[in-house]
Design a protein around this motif. Structure first.
Motif, short mmCIF file in Angstrom:
data_model
loop_
_atom_site.label_atom_id
_atom_site.label_comp_id
_atom_site.label_asym_id
_atom_site.label_seq_id
_atom_site.Cartn_x
_atom_site.Cartn_y
_atom_site.Cartn_z
N GLU A 1 0.84 -1.19 0.00
CA GLU A 1 0.00 0.00 0.00
C GLU A 1 0.88 1.25 0.00
OE1 GLU A 1 -3.16 0.22 -0.39
OE2 GLU A 1 -4.17 -1.54 0.45
N ASN B 1 -5.47 3.04 -4.01
CA ASN B 1 -5.51 1.77 -4.75
C ASN B 1 -6.93 1.30 -5.02
OD1 ASN B 1 -2.81 1.05 -5.34
ND2 ASN B 1 -2.45 0.50 -3.21
N SER B 2 -7.90 2.19 -4.87
CA SER B 2 -9.29 1.83 -5.12
C SER B 2 -9.71 2.28 -6.52
CB SER B 2 -10.19 2.49 -4.08
OG SER B 2 -11.55 2.17 -4.30
N HIS C 1 -11.80 -1.74 -3.14
CA HIS C 1 -10.67 -1.97 -2.24
C HIS C 1 -11.19 -2.71 -1.01
CE1 HIS C 1 -7.49 -1.31 0.71
NE2 HIS C 1 -6.68 -1.06 -0.31
#
Length: 542
Positions: A463, A517-518, A524
Motif C-alpha cells: 500500500e 488503490n481503489s 478496495h
C-alpha cells in the motif's frame, strides 16, 4: 508499433473535466489493446504539489514509486489499469529547476538560457521518455488556453508534432458550450474564440469535445465544425451526467475511439466496455442508503479528499449501497455537541492530514465510534489518533500525544522514529519540507486471524504511504495488553502499519492510504469491508 501522442487542452473556463475526459479516453483505448498512459502537465511554479495546501489545490495523489502528484493522476488510475509513476506528472517549477541546475553545472557551455529551446526541450524530452514504453501517450495540459503560465507547455506540444511527424500527433480541445435558458439555445461563440486562441499559437485542434447541459444538435455540430475547421464527426458532445463512470460509454457511442484509431491508421480490436457496464449496473442496483462521515480539517474543499470520497463510493458499489457522504469539519466536534453531530452517522472515517488544528475534535469522534460500536476507518492521521485516543481513555495515560502536535510531550506514542530522523532533520535544517516523508508503496505483513486479514484475504500486501510520523513501539506495550491489536507491520516488522480493536465489530486504522488503490471496477478490501459493516450497523440500530 509507432508511438502516438494525444494532447488535451482546455478552453473557455477551467474545471471542465480534462482529467476525467483523459482517463475515460485512455480506458477505451486500453480496451482496444493499446498500451496507454497519461501525463499531466501543471503550469504552477511549485516543484510538486506536496507542499500546497489541500484547500487550495485538492489532494496530493501518491504513486507507487513515491511521487507526490496532482489529483488528476487519481482520476487516471481509477479509469485505466496502467499505473502512474513520477514521470506522469511534472510542473513548470520542476522544469525550470532542472534547467537551472544544468546551467549552474555549465551543461549549456555558456549559452543564454531561454524558454525556447531550453525549457521546451526539457518538456518534450520528458513526454517522449515516458512514451517509449507505451503505444499511446495522452497528455493533459493544465489550465486554460490563454493563460500565460501554460504557454511553454503549448509551445512544446506544438513542436512535438514537427519532431515526431504530425501523423503521430492528435490535438483534442475541451471547451464549454453555455446554455442560455431564457432563449433556450446553446452558444458556440466562446468555443470559436477559444479555438482562435489556440490557432494563434500554432495549434489546430483535430477533435473538439464540447461540455454542455444539453445534447448538441446536428445544426450546432455543423456550425462548430465549420467555424472551428474540424470534421463534423470530430465534434463530440459531452453532456452533464449523473455518474462520471458513464463517460467512457458516452464517448465510445459517438465514435471518438474509432475516429482516433482511423486517424492513426491503427488496426486494433473494438473496445469491450462490459466492465464499465457492470459498474453502471452496480450503481443502478444500489438501493440501500447509509451515511458516512468524513471528519477532517480540509472539508471546505471536497477535492481535498477526492480519492477517499471515490473509494467510499466504490465500496458502496460493491455492496449495492448508495452513500451519503457528510464532510464534517473536526473543529465543530466539541464536547457539548459532538453527540448531536455524530449520532446520525452509520460509519466514521478520519483521513490523513497535517498539523494540530482540529485534532481534539477527531479524537472525540474516535472515542464516540469506539464506545458506540460504530464502524470506524482511520487513515494515516486517523490511525495515529486512534492509538492516542485509546492510550488516553482506555489505558489511562492522559499525556499520550504525538510530537507533531506537542514536541515535548511526556508520553510520545507517535513520533519521528530514529530510522527516519537523520534524513528528516537534515531537511528541516535547510527549512525544506519537501522530501521529509515516507512515500510510495511499502510491503505490509498482516497477522492471520485478524479482521484485516479477513478483508484482504492475504498475508502480504503493498500500500502507498505519505506521512512523517510513526508509532513509537517502545511505548505500545500497555496499549496492546488492553485490547488494541497491531494486525499489520512493515516488511521488517519494525513499523506499525495497521491496528484494530478486538472488542469492536469493525474498527481499523492504517498508516497507509488505501484510497489510492481503489477503483470502480475493483474496489478496495478495506472500503468494501467498512461499508458492509456500516450497513450492518444501520440495520441493527436504525
Amino acid at each position: 508499433m509507432n508511438k502516438y501522442y494525444i494532447f488535451i487542452t482546455g478552453g473557455v473556463v477551467s474545471s471542465l473535466g480534462k482529467g476525467i475526459t483523459a482517463g475515460s479516453l485512455g480506458s477505451i483505448l486500453e480496451e482496444r489493446k493499446l498500451k496507454t498512459t497519461i501525463i499531466k502537465l501543471d503550469p504552477y511554479i511549485n516543484v510538486d504539489p506536496g507542499t500546497i495546501s489541500p484547500v487550495q489545490h485538492g489532494e496530493v495523489f501518491v504513486t507507487n514509486d513515491g511521487a507526490e502528484t496532482d489529483l488528476d493522476l487519481g482520476h487516471y488510475e481509477r479509469f485505466i489499469k496502467n499505473k502512474m509513476t513520477s514521470l506522469n506528472n511534472f510542473t513548470t517549477g520542476s522544469v525550470y529547476s532542472e534547467v537551472l541546475k544544468k546551467e549552474r553545472r555549465g551543461d549549456y557551455l555558456g549559452a543564454t538560457i531561454q524558454i525556447i529551446p531550453h525549457i521546451t526541450d526539457v518538456i518534450k524530452n520528458r513526454i517522449i521518455k515516458l512514451s517509449r514504453k507505451n503505444d499511446i501517450t495522452i497528455v493533459e495540459i493544465g489550465g486554460t488556453v490563454g493563460d500565460i503560465e501554460s504557454l511553454p507547455f503549448l509551445e512544446a506540444i506544438r513542436q512535438i508534432a514537427i519532431d515526431v511527424n504530425k501523423k503521430n500527433v492528435l490535438y483534442i480541445h475541451l471547451t464549454l458550450l453555455p446554455y442560455i435558458s431564457t432563449t433556450k439555445e446553446i452558444k458556440t461563440k466562446p468555443t470559436q474564440h477559444s479555438v482562435k486562441e489556440l490557432l494563434s499559437i500554432g495549434i489546430q485542434p483535430d477533435i473538439l469535445i464540447c461540455r454542455s447541459e444539453k445534447k448538441i444538435s446536428e445544426n450546432e455540430r455543423k456550425k462548430i465544425a465549420l467555424f472551428c475547421n474540424v470534421k463534423k464527426k470530430a465534434v463530440i458532445s459531452l453532456i452533464d451526467l449523473d455518474s462520471i463512470y458513464k463517460i467512457p460509454k458516452l464517448l465510445q457511442l459517438q465514435g471518438l475511439d474509432d475516429y482516433i484509431c482511423k486517424y492513426f491508421n491503427l488496426k486494433v480490436p473494438i473496445a469491450d466496455l462490459s466492465s464499465w457496464d457492470k459498474v453502471i449496473s452496480e450503481e443502478n442496483q444500489s438501493s440501500e442508503i447509509i451515511k458516512i462521515g468524513i471528519i477532517g480539517k480540509y472539508t471546505e474543499l471536497p477535492d481535498a479528499y477526492k480519492s477517499v470520497i471515490e473509494a467510499i463510493k466504490h465500496g458502496g458499489l460493491k455492496n449495492k449501497t448508495k452513500i451519503i457522504i457528510k464532510l464534517i469539519n473536526s473543529k465543530k466536534i466539541i464536547h457539548y455537541k459532538y453527540n448531536k453531530i455524530l449520532k446520525e452517522l452509520d460509519g466514521i472515517l478520519i483521513p490523513g492530514g497535517f498539523g494540530n488544528r482540529g485534532i481534539e475534535g477527531m479524537i472525540l469522534s474516535i472515542r464516540y465510534a469506539r464506545e458506540n460500536k460504530i464502524p470506524y476507518l482511520g487513515i494515516c492521521l486517523g490511525m495515529q489518533l486512534a492509538i492516542i485516543e485509546y492510550t488516553r481513555n482506555v489505558v489511562g495515560i492522559k499525556s499520550a500525544n504525538s510530537t507533531e502536535f506537542q514536541p515535548n510531550c511526556k508520553y510520545p506514542i507517535i513520533a519521528l522514529i530514529k530510522k527516519w530522523d537523520k534524513k528528516r532533520k537534515k531537511n528541516y535544517k535547510k527549512n525544506n519540507l519537501g522530501g521529509t516523508m515516507r512515500l510510495g508503496a511499502h510491503v505490509c505483513i498482516i497477522k492471520k486471524n485478524s479482521l484485516t486479514y479477513k478483508m484482504y484475504k492475504s498475508k502480504k500486501i503493498s500500500e502507498r504511504h505519505r506521512h512523517r510520523y510513526e508509532v513509537n513501539n517502545s511505548l505500545l506495550n500497555k496499549t496492546e495488553k488492553l485490547g488494541l491489536i497491531v494486525s499489520g507491520r512493515s516488511k521488517y516488522k519494525n513499523l506499525v502499519e495497521i491496528i484494530e480493536l478486538f472488542n469492536h465489530p469493525w474498527f481499523i486504522g492504517c498508516q497507509f492510504h488505501p484510497e489510492f488503490n481503489s477503483s470502480p471496477r475493483k474496489g478496495h478490501p478495506l472500503f468494501e469491508g467498512f461499508i458492509k459493516a456500516a450497513k450492518i450497523y444501520k440495520k441493527n440500530f436504525s
